[in-house]
Design a protein around this motif. Sequence first.
Motif, PDB file in Angstrom:
ATOM      1  N   ASP A 128      68.761 -79.775  50.165  1.00 22.33           N
ATOM      2  CA  ASP A 128      67.762 -80.045  49.119  1.00 22.33           C
ATOM      3  C   ASP A 128      66.502 -79.206  49.262  1.00 22.33           C
ATOM      4  OD1 ASP A 128      69.402 -82.064  47.937  1.00 22.33           O
ATOM      5  OD2 ASP A 128      68.760 -83.452  49.509  1.00 22.33           O
ATOM      6  N   ARG A 129      66.679 -77.998  49.764  1.00 18.18           N
ATOM      7  CA  ARG A 129      65.586 -77.032  49.751  1.00 18.18           C
ATOM      8  C   ARG A 129      65.804 -76.106  48.547  1.00 18.18           C
ATOM      9  NH1 ARG A 129      66.107 -80.556  53.995  1.00 18.18           N
ATOM     10  NH2 ARG A 129      64.767 -80.016  55.778  1.00 18.18           N
ATOM     11  N   LYS A 130      64.791 -75.335  48.195  1.00 18.58           N
ATOM     12  CA  LYS A 130      64.859 -74.487  47.008  1.00 18.58           C
ATOM     13  C   LYS A 130      64.911 -73.011  47.386  1.00 18.58           C
ATOM     14  CE  LYS A 130      62.263 -77.861  44.268  1.00 18.58           C
ATOM     15  NZ  LYS A 130      60.969 -78.134  43.583  1.00 18.58           N
ATOM     16  N   ILE A 131      65.774 -72.286  46.710  1.00 17.42           N
ATOM     17  CA  ILE A 131      65.927 -70.849  46.949  1.00 17.42           C
ATOM     18  C   ILE A 131      64.835 -70.076  46.220  1.00 17.42           C
ATOM     19  CG2 ILE A 131      67.379 -68.843  46.476  1.00 17.42           C
ATOM     20  CD1 ILE A 131      69.813 -70.732  46.758  1.00 17.42           C
ATOM     21  N   VAL A 132      64.186 -69.177  46.948  1.00 24.92           N
ATOM     22  CA  VAL A 132      63.267 -68.209  46.361  1.00 24.92           C
ATOM     23  C   VAL A 132      63.827 -66.826  46.671  1.00 24.92           C
ATOM     24  CG1 VAL A 132      60.926 -67.254  46.400  1.00 24.92           C
ATOM     25  CG2 VAL A 132      61.277 -69.727  46.610  1.00 24.92           C
ATOM     26  N   LYS A 133      63.953 -65.992  45.647  1.00 16.82           N
ATOM     27  CA  LYS A 133      64.580 -64.685  45.827  1.00 16.82           C
ATOM     28  C   LYS A 133      63.557 -63.559  45.865  1.00 16.82           C
ATOM     29  CE  LYS A 133      68.959 -65.806  43.487  1.00 16.82           C
ATOM     30  NZ  LYS A 133      69.899 -65.375  42.427  1.00 16.82           N
ATOM     31  N   ASN A 134      63.754 -62.665  46.821  1.00 20.79           N
ATOM     32  CA  ASN A 134      63.047 -61.388  46.854  1.00 20.79           C
ATOM     33  C   ASN A 134      64.127 -60.316  46.719  1.00 20.79           C
ATOM     34  OD1 ASN A 134      61.926 -59.239  49.466  1.00 20.79           O
ATOM     35  ND2 ASN A 134      61.055 -59.268  47.427  1.00 20.79           N
ATOM     36  N   PRO A 135      64.519 -59.989  45.480  1.00 15.30           N
ATOM     37  CA  PRO A 135      65.637 -59.066  45.289  1.00 15.30           C
ATOM     38  C   PRO A 135      65.368 -57.701  45.905  1.00 15.30           C
ATOM     39  CG  PRO A 135      65.103 -60.208  43.238  1.00 15.30           C
ATOM     40  CD  PRO A 135      63.979 -60.480  44.196  1.00 15.30           C
ATOM     41  N   LEU A 136      66.356 -57.187  46.626  1.00 15.95           N
ATOM     42  CA  LEU A 136      66.255 -55.829  47.148  1.00 15.95           C
ATOM     43  C   LEU A 136      66.378 -54.846  45.982  1.00 15.95           C
ATOM     44  CD1 LEU A 136      68.526 -56.216  50.306  1.00 15.95           C
ATOM     45  CD2 LEU A 136      66.024 -56.223  50.221  1.00 15.95           C
ATOM     46  N   GLN A 137      65.717 -53.708  46.124  1.00 11.81           N
ATOM     47  CA  GLN A 137      65.685 -52.716  45.052  1.00 11.81           C
ATOM     48  C   GLN A 137      66.642 -51.570  45.365  1.00 11.81           C
ATOM     49  OE1 GLN A 137      63.596 -53.429  42.216  1.00 11.81           O
ATOM     50  NE2 GLN A 137      63.755 -55.327  43.410  1.00 11.81           N
ATOM     51  N   LYS A 138      67.610 -51.375  44.482  1.00 15.81           N
ATOM     52  CA  LYS A 138      68.576 -50.285  44.681  1.00 15.81           C
ATOM     53  C   LYS A 138      67.983 -48.981  44.178  1.00 15.81           C
ATOM     54  CE  LYS A 138      73.487 -49.227  44.078  1.00 15.81           C
ATOM     55  NZ  LYS A 138      73.434 -47.884  43.486  1.00 15.81           N
ATOM     56  N   GLN A 139      67.927 -48.015  45.060  1.00 18.72           N
ATOM     57  CA  GLN A 139      67.412 -46.697  44.708  1.00 18.72           C
ATOM     58  C   GLN A 139      68.462 -45.663  45.087  1.00 18.72           C
ATOM     59  OE1 GLN A 139      63.584 -46.307  46.601  1.00 18.72           O
ATOM     60  NE2 GLN A 139      62.692 -48.017  45.464  1.00 18.72           N
TER      61      GLN A 139
END
Length: 389
Positions: free
Chosen positions: A131-142
Amino acid sequence: MGFFETVHNRTNTRSVKWDMRRAVFQSEDVLPMWVADMDFQVPQAVNDALIERAKHGIYGYTIINDDVKNPIINWVSKRHNWKIRKDWLSFSPGVVASLHMAVQAFTEPGDNILIQTPVYTPFYNVIETHDRKIVKNPLQKQGHYYQIDFADFEEKLKQGVSAFILCSPHNPVGRVWKKEELQEMARLCLKYDVLILSDEIHADLIYPGETHIPMASLSDDIAENTITFMSPSKTFNLAGLQASYIITSDKQKRKALNEQLEKQGHHMLNTMGNTAMEAAYRHGEEWLDELRNVLQNHKEYVISMLEEKTDVLTVTRSEGTYLLWIDCSKLELDSKALQKFMNETAKVGLNAGVNYGDEGALFMRMNIACPRETLEEGVKRLVNAVNNR
Protein backbone atom coordinates in the motif's frame (compact mmCIF):
# COMPACT_ATOMS: atom_id res chain seq x y z
CA MET A 1 33.81 -27.40 -26.98
CA GLY A 2 34.38 -24.73 -24.32
CA PHE A 3 32.72 -24.73 -20.92
CA PHE A 4 30.34 -21.92 -21.87
CA GLU A 5 29.55 -23.45 -25.27
CA THR A 6 28.12 -26.74 -24.00
CA VAL A 7 24.37 -27.00 -24.55
CA HIS A 8 22.64 -28.49 -21.51
CA ASN A 9 19.13 -29.90 -21.69
CA ARG A 10 17.17 -28.06 -19.00
CA THR A 11 13.74 -29.44 -19.81
CA ASN A 12 12.07 -31.57 -17.16
CA THR A 13 14.25 -30.05 -14.42
CA ARG A 14 11.41 -27.84 -13.09
CA SER A 15 13.12 -24.91 -14.81
CA VAL A 16 10.95 -21.80 -14.89
CA LYS A 17 12.74 -20.68 -18.04
CA TRP A 18 12.31 -23.91 -20.01
CA ASP A 19 9.47 -25.88 -18.43
CA MET A 20 6.98 -23.01 -18.33
CA ARG A 21 7.11 -22.24 -22.04
CA ARG A 22 3.56 -23.35 -22.71
CA ALA A 23 2.21 -21.49 -19.68
CA VAL A 24 4.04 -18.26 -20.55
CA PHE A 25 4.23 -18.32 -24.35
CA GLN A 26 1.43 -20.78 -25.22
CA SER A 27 3.88 -22.93 -27.17
CA GLU A 28 6.60 -25.52 -26.64
CA ASP A 29 8.30 -24.37 -29.86
CA VAL A 30 9.45 -21.06 -28.42
CA LEU A 31 13.18 -20.74 -27.72
CA PRO A 32 13.28 -19.31 -24.17
CA MET A 33 15.53 -16.26 -23.83
CA TRP A 34 13.64 -14.51 -21.06
CA VAL A 35 13.80 -15.01 -17.27
CA ALA A 36 17.14 -13.94 -15.79
CA ASP A 37 19.01 -17.14 -15.15
CA MET A 38 21.79 -18.62 -17.26
CA ASP A 39 21.98 -21.78 -19.32
CA PHE A 40 25.52 -22.33 -18.02
CA GLN A 41 26.64 -24.69 -15.30
CA VAL A 42 28.03 -23.14 -12.13
CA PRO A 43 31.77 -23.13 -11.35
CA GLN A 44 33.01 -26.66 -10.66
CA ALA A 45 34.12 -25.64 -7.18
CA VAL A 46 30.51 -24.81 -6.32
CA ASN A 47 29.24 -28.17 -7.53
CA ASP A 48 32.04 -29.93 -5.66
CA ALA A 49 31.17 -28.10 -2.43
CA LEU A 50 27.47 -28.98 -2.78
CA ILE A 51 28.24 -32.64 -3.48
CA GLU A 52 30.61 -32.83 -0.52
CA ARG A 53 27.99 -31.26 1.73
CA ALA A 54 25.35 -33.69 0.45
CA LYS A 55 27.54 -36.63 1.39
CA HIS A 56 27.03 -35.67 5.03
CA GLY A 57 23.33 -36.33 4.57
CA ILE A 58 22.05 -34.16 7.41
CA TYR A 59 20.44 -30.81 6.60
CA GLY A 60 19.55 -29.25 9.92
CA TYR A 61 19.40 -25.56 10.78
CA THR A 62 22.56 -23.92 9.48
CA ILE A 63 24.50 -20.99 10.91
CA ILE A 64 26.06 -18.27 8.77
CA ASN A 65 29.54 -18.06 10.26
CA ASP A 66 32.80 -16.32 9.36
CA ASP A 67 33.53 -19.00 6.75
CA VAL A 68 30.67 -17.45 4.76
CA LYS A 69 31.02 -13.82 5.83
CA ASN A 70 34.74 -13.42 5.19
CA PRO A 71 34.56 -14.45 1.50
CA ILE A 72 31.73 -11.91 1.03
CA ILE A 73 33.82 -9.16 2.63
CA ASN A 74 36.85 -10.09 0.53
CA TRP A 75 34.79 -10.26 -2.66
CA VAL A 76 33.18 -6.86 -2.18
CA SER A 77 36.56 -5.35 -1.37
CA LYS A 78 38.40 -6.88 -4.31
CA ARG A 79 35.72 -6.63 -6.99
CA HIS A 80 34.11 -3.35 -5.93
CA ASN A 81 36.72 -1.51 -3.87
CA TRP A 82 34.40 -1.24 -0.88
CA LYS A 83 35.51 -2.09 2.64
CA ILE A 84 32.59 -3.50 4.61
CA ARG A 85 32.39 -5.04 8.08
CA LYS A 86 30.96 -8.36 9.22
CA ASP A 87 28.42 -6.75 11.50
CA TRP A 88 26.96 -4.83 8.54
CA LEU A 89 25.72 -8.07 6.96
CA SER A 90 22.20 -9.45 7.10
CA PHE A 91 20.89 -12.40 5.10
CA SER A 92 17.71 -13.40 3.30
CA PRO A 93 16.58 -15.84 0.59
CA GLY A 94 16.68 -13.20 -2.14
CA VAL A 95 16.94 -9.54 -3.06
CA VAL A 96 13.22 -9.21 -3.84
CA ALA A 97 12.34 -10.65 -0.42
CA SER A 98 14.80 -8.22 1.15
CA LEU A 99 13.22 -5.27 -0.65
CA HIS A 100 9.81 -6.30 0.68
CA MET A 101 11.29 -6.34 4.18
CA ALA A 102 12.95 -2.94 3.74
CA VAL A 103 9.80 -1.29 2.42
CA GLN A 104 7.91 -2.53 5.47
CA ALA A 105 10.68 -1.57 7.89
CA PHE A 106 11.34 1.97 6.66
CA THR A 107 8.16 3.29 5.05
CA GLU A 108 4.49 3.57 5.97
CA PRO A 109 1.31 2.77 4.04
CA GLY A 110 0.54 5.65 1.70
CA ASP A 111 4.19 6.71 1.40
CA ASN A 112 5.65 7.54 -2.01
CA ILE A 113 8.54 5.40 -3.30
CA LEU A 114 10.49 6.46 -6.38
CA ILE A 115 11.70 4.17 -9.17
CA GLN A 116 13.44 4.87 -12.49
CA THR A 117 11.38 3.38 -15.29
CA PRO A 118 11.45 1.20 -17.31
CA VAL A 119 12.64 -1.00 -14.48
CA TYR A 120 12.73 -4.54 -13.05
CA THR A 121 9.10 -5.64 -12.74
CA PRO A 122 9.11 -6.78 -9.05
CA PHE A 123 9.82 -3.19 -7.97
CA TYR A 124 6.21 -2.33 -8.77
CA ASN A 125 4.92 -5.22 -6.68
CA VAL A 126 7.30 -4.46 -3.79
CA ILE A 127 5.74 -1.00 -3.55
CA GLU A 128 2.07 -1.64 -4.27
CA THR A 129 1.69 -4.85 -2.25
CA HIS A 130 2.34 -2.87 0.91
CA ASP A 131 0.00 0.00 0.00
CA ARG A 132 2.77 2.39 -0.89
CA LYS A 133 2.56 4.62 -3.98
CA ILE A 134 4.80 4.48 -7.03
CA VAL A 135 6.50 7.68 -8.16
CA LYS A 136 8.28 7.47 -11.51
CA ASN A 137 11.44 9.20 -12.64
CA PRO A 138 11.49 7.95 -16.24
CA LEU A 139 14.93 7.42 -17.73
CA GLN A 140 15.56 9.40 -20.92
CA LYS A 141 16.51 7.46 -24.03
CA GLN A 142 19.09 9.29 -26.10
CA GLY A 143 20.00 7.27 -29.15
CA HIS A 144 21.30 3.90 -27.93
CA TYR A 145 21.74 5.11 -24.35
CA TYR A 146 19.69 6.07 -21.29
CA GLN A 147 20.27 9.07 -19.04
CA ILE A 148 18.77 10.28 -15.75
CA ASP A 149 16.50 13.32 -15.85
CA PHE A 150 17.88 14.99 -12.73
CA ALA A 151 15.51 17.96 -12.87
CA ASP A 152 12.56 15.56 -12.75
CA PHE A 153 14.33 13.44 -10.11
CA GLU A 154 14.65 16.44 -7.79
CA GLU A 155 11.12 17.65 -8.49
CA LYS A 156 9.70 14.25 -7.54
CA LEU A 157 11.74 14.12 -4.32
CA LYS A 158 10.70 17.66 -3.48
CA GLN A 159 7.04 16.62 -3.65
CA GLY A 160 7.60 14.06 -0.89
CA VAL A 161 9.21 10.65 -1.27
CA SER A 162 10.15 8.29 1.58
CA ALA A 163 12.46 5.93 -0.31
CA PHE A 164 14.14 5.50 -3.67
CA ILE A 165 14.74 2.01 -5.08
CA LEU A 166 17.87 2.24 -7.21
CA CYS A 167 18.61 -0.45 -9.78
CA SER A 168 22.40 -0.53 -10.17
CA PRO A 169 23.40 -1.82 -12.70
CA HIS A 170 20.04 -1.08 -14.24
CA ASN A 171 17.72 -3.85 -15.41
CA PRO A 172 16.55 -3.78 -18.21
CA VAL A 173 18.42 -0.89 -19.89
CA GLY A 174 21.87 -2.12 -18.84
CA ARG A 175 23.30 1.14 -17.50
CA VAL A 176 26.26 0.95 -15.14
CA TRP A 177 25.93 4.28 -13.37
CA LYS A 178 28.94 6.58 -13.41
CA LYS A 179 30.34 8.06 -10.20
CA GLU A 180 28.97 11.53 -11.01
CA GLU A 181 25.47 10.14 -11.55
CA LEU A 182 25.53 8.21 -8.30
CA GLN A 183 26.84 11.21 -6.39
CA GLU A 184 24.08 13.46 -7.70
CA MET A 185 21.34 10.95 -6.89
CA ALA A 186 22.79 10.51 -3.42
CA ARG A 187 23.14 14.28 -2.87
CA LEU A 188 19.50 14.85 -3.72
CA CYS A 189 18.32 11.98 -1.56
CA LEU A 190 20.25 13.38 1.40
CA LYS A 191 18.89 16.85 0.71
CA TYR A 192 15.29 15.66 0.78
CA ASP A 193 15.75 12.93 3.43
CA VAL A 194 15.00 10.03 1.08
CA LEU A 195 16.31 6.57 1.99
CA ILE A 196 18.17 4.77 -0.81
CA LEU A 197 17.41 1.07 -1.29
CA SER A 198 20.11 -0.01 -3.75
CA ASP A 199 19.52 -3.25 -5.65
CA GLU A 200 23.01 -4.22 -6.84
CA ILE A 201 22.37 -7.85 -7.72
CA HIS A 202 23.99 -7.41 -11.16
CA ALA A 203 27.10 -5.71 -9.72
CA ASP A 204 29.49 -8.42 -10.90
CA LEU A 205 28.00 -8.72 -14.37
CA ILE A 206 29.53 -5.71 -16.03
CA TYR A 207 31.27 -5.60 -19.37
CA PRO A 208 35.05 -5.27 -19.68
CA GLY A 209 36.08 -1.64 -19.33
CA GLU A 210 33.15 -0.71 -17.08
CA THR A 211 33.29 -0.24 -13.29
CA HIS A 212 30.46 -0.86 -10.88
CA ILE A 213 30.55 1.55 -7.94
CA PRO A 214 28.41 0.60 -4.93
CA MET A 215 26.30 3.61 -3.97
CA ALA A 216 27.20 3.22 -0.28
CA SER A 217 30.93 3.23 -1.03
CA LEU A 218 30.92 6.91 -2.03
CA SER A 219 31.04 8.41 1.49
CA ASP A 220 30.09 7.70 5.09
CA ASP A 221 27.09 10.03 4.86
CA ILE A 222 25.80 8.28 1.77
CA ALA A 223 26.45 4.87 3.33
CA GLU A 224 24.36 5.78 6.36
CA ASN A 225 21.46 6.68 4.04
CA THR A 226 21.77 3.56 1.88
CA ILE A 227 20.83 -0.08 2.26
CA THR A 228 22.56 -2.29 -0.30
CA PHE A 229 21.21 -5.59 -1.60
CA MET A 230 23.62 -8.08 -3.19
CA SER A 231 23.76 -11.78 -4.03
CA PRO A 232 25.85 -14.34 -5.89
CA SER A 233 22.66 -15.65 -7.51
CA LYS A 234 22.84 -13.76 -10.82
CA THR A 235 26.64 -13.79 -10.92
CA PHE A 236 27.06 -17.55 -10.58
CA ASN A 237 23.63 -18.84 -11.69
CA LEU A 238 22.52 -19.80 -8.18
CA ALA A 239 19.02 -18.27 -8.13
CA GLY A 240 17.34 -21.57 -7.25
CA LEU A 241 19.46 -21.91 -4.11
CA GLN A 242 18.07 -18.68 -2.63
CA ALA A 243 20.91 -16.89 -0.88
CA SER A 244 21.41 -13.13 -0.66
CA TYR A 245 22.76 -10.56 1.74
CA ILE A 246 22.12 -6.97 2.77
CA ILE A 247 24.79 -4.43 3.70
CA THR A 248 23.74 -1.74 6.20
CA SER A 249 26.36 0.39 7.91
CA ASP A 250 23.92 2.44 10.01
CA LYS A 251 23.33 0.61 13.28
CA GLN A 252 19.74 1.77 13.84
CA LYS A 253 18.66 0.98 10.30
CA ARG A 254 20.32 -2.43 10.52
CA LYS A 255 18.48 -3.15 13.77
CA ALA A 256 15.13 -2.18 12.25
CA LEU A 257 15.77 -4.27 9.15
CA ASN A 258 16.87 -7.33 11.12
CA GLU A 259 13.77 -7.09 13.28
CA GLN A 260 11.61 -7.07 10.16
CA LEU A 261 13.50 -10.03 8.68
CA GLU A 262 12.97 -12.00 11.88
CA LYS A 263 9.26 -11.12 11.97
CA GLN A 264 8.88 -12.70 8.54
CA GLY A 265 11.18 -15.66 9.26
CA HIS A 266 13.61 -14.60 6.55
CA HIS A 267 16.81 -14.22 8.56
CA MET A 268 18.41 -17.61 7.78
CA LEU A 269 19.78 -19.26 4.65
CA ASN A 270 19.18 -22.82 3.55
CA THR A 271 22.11 -25.20 3.93
CA MET A 272 22.89 -25.50 0.23
CA GLY A 273 22.58 -21.78 -0.48
CA ASN A 274 24.98 -21.13 2.36
CA THR A 275 27.46 -23.67 0.99
CA ALA A 276 27.21 -22.43 -2.60
CA MET A 277 27.72 -18.78 -1.66
CA GLU A 278 30.92 -19.53 0.23
CA ALA A 279 32.34 -21.67 -2.58
CA ALA A 280 31.41 -19.19 -5.31
CA TYR A 281 33.05 -16.24 -3.59
CA ARG A 282 36.14 -18.26 -2.67
CA HIS A 283 36.72 -19.96 -6.00
CA GLY A 284 34.56 -18.38 -8.71
CA GLU A 285 36.61 -15.43 -9.88
CA GLU A 286 38.30 -17.07 -12.88
CA TRP A 287 34.96 -18.51 -14.03
CA LEU A 288 33.35 -15.06 -13.79
CA ASP A 289 36.08 -13.34 -15.76
CA GLU A 290 35.68 -15.87 -18.56
CA LEU A 291 31.90 -15.45 -18.44
CA ARG A 292 32.18 -11.68 -18.84
CA ASN A 293 34.23 -12.13 -22.00
CA VAL A 294 31.68 -14.59 -23.36
CA LEU A 295 28.85 -12.16 -22.68
CA GLN A 296 30.76 -9.31 -24.31
CA ASN A 297 31.15 -11.38 -27.48
CA HIS A 298 27.49 -12.37 -27.35
CA LYS A 299 26.38 -8.76 -26.98
CA GLU A 300 28.46 -7.62 -29.93
CA TYR A 301 27.12 -10.51 -32.04
CA VAL A 302 23.48 -9.66 -31.29
CA ILE A 303 23.98 -5.95 -31.98
CA SER A 304 25.75 -6.57 -35.28
CA MET A 305 23.26 -9.18 -36.50
CA LEU A 306 20.07 -7.37 -35.56
CA GLU A 307 21.22 -3.99 -36.80
CA GLU A 308 23.00 -5.17 -39.95
CA LYS A 309 20.53 -7.87 -41.01
CA THR A 310 17.34 -5.95 -40.22
CA ASP A 311 16.35 -2.32 -40.62
CA VAL A 312 13.94 -2.25 -37.70
CA LEU A 313 15.60 -3.68 -34.56
CA THR A 314 18.11 -1.67 -32.51
CA VAL A 315 19.83 -2.68 -29.29
CA THR A 316 20.54 -0.43 -26.32
CA ARG A 317 24.29 -0.30 -25.68
CA SER A 318 24.24 -2.04 -22.31
CA GLU A 319 27.20 -1.67 -19.95
CA GLY A 320 26.17 -4.44 -17.58
CA THR A 321 23.85 -7.44 -17.02
CA TYR A 322 23.33 -10.27 -19.51
CA LEU A 323 20.03 -8.74 -20.62
CA LEU A 324 19.67 -6.77 -23.84
CA TRP A 325 16.97 -4.13 -24.32
CA ILE A 326 15.77 -4.22 -27.92
CA ASP A 327 13.88 -1.33 -29.51
CA CYS A 328 11.18 -2.80 -31.77
CA SER A 329 9.26 0.44 -32.42
CA LYS A 330 10.00 0.39 -36.16
CA LEU A 331 7.95 -2.79 -36.47
CA GLU A 332 4.96 -0.48 -35.89
CA LEU A 333 3.15 -2.95 -33.64
CA ASP A 334 1.49 -2.20 -30.33
CA SER A 335 2.72 -4.06 -27.25
CA LYS A 336 0.23 -6.95 -27.55
CA ALA A 337 0.84 -7.42 -31.27
CA LEU A 338 4.60 -7.25 -30.65
CA GLN A 339 4.43 -10.03 -28.06
CA LYS A 340 2.29 -12.14 -30.41
CA PHE A 341 4.76 -11.58 -33.25
CA MET A 342 7.71 -12.70 -31.11
CA ASN A 343 5.87 -15.74 -29.71
CA GLU A 344 4.07 -17.00 -32.79
CA THR A 345 6.07 -15.77 -35.78
CA ALA A 346 9.65 -15.50 -34.51
CA LYS A 347 9.12 -18.24 -31.91
CA VAL A 348 11.57 -16.61 -29.52
CA GLY A 349 10.50 -16.26 -25.88
CA LEU A 350 11.53 -12.78 -24.76
CA ASN A 351 10.36 -10.60 -21.88
CA ALA A 352 7.76 -8.08 -22.99
CA GLY A 353 9.10 -4.57 -22.45
CA VAL A 354 5.70 -3.25 -21.40
CA ASN A 355 6.04 -5.24 -18.16
CA TYR A 356 8.86 -2.90 -17.11
CA GLY A 357 6.66 0.16 -17.48
CA ASP A 358 4.77 2.02 -20.18
CA GLU A 359 8.11 3.35 -21.45
CA GLY A 360 9.01 -0.19 -22.51
CA ALA A 361 5.85 -0.90 -24.52
CA LEU A 362 7.68 -1.19 -27.84
CA PHE A 363 10.74 -3.01 -26.47
CA MET A 364 11.64 -6.62 -25.72
CA ARG A 365 14.25 -7.92 -23.26
CA MET A 366 16.59 -10.70 -24.40
CA ASN A 367 18.68 -12.94 -22.13
CA ILE A 368 22.01 -13.68 -23.82
CA ALA A 369 23.46 -15.91 -21.07
CA CYS A 370 23.30 -19.07 -23.11
CA PRO A 371 25.63 -21.13 -25.31
CA ARG A 372 26.54 -19.54 -28.66
CA GLU A 373 24.54 -22.20 -30.50
CA THR A 374 21.38 -21.18 -28.66
CA LEU A 375 22.10 -17.49 -29.12
CA GLU A 376 22.63 -17.84 -32.86
CA GLU A 377 19.42 -19.82 -33.26
CA GLY A 378 17.47 -17.15 -31.39
CA VAL A 379 18.96 -14.32 -33.43
CA LYS A 380 18.34 -16.24 -36.68
CA ARG A 381 14.68 -16.67 -35.76
CA LEU A 382 14.34 -12.97 -35.02
CA VAL A 383 16.06 -11.87 -38.22
CA ASN A 384 14.06 -14.26 -40.42
CA ALA A 385 10.74 -13.31 -38.83
CA VAL A 386 11.37 -9.60 -39.17
CA ASN A 387 12.62 -9.78 -42.76
CA ASN A 388 9.77 -12.06 -43.91
CA ARG A 389 6.94 -10.20 -42.21
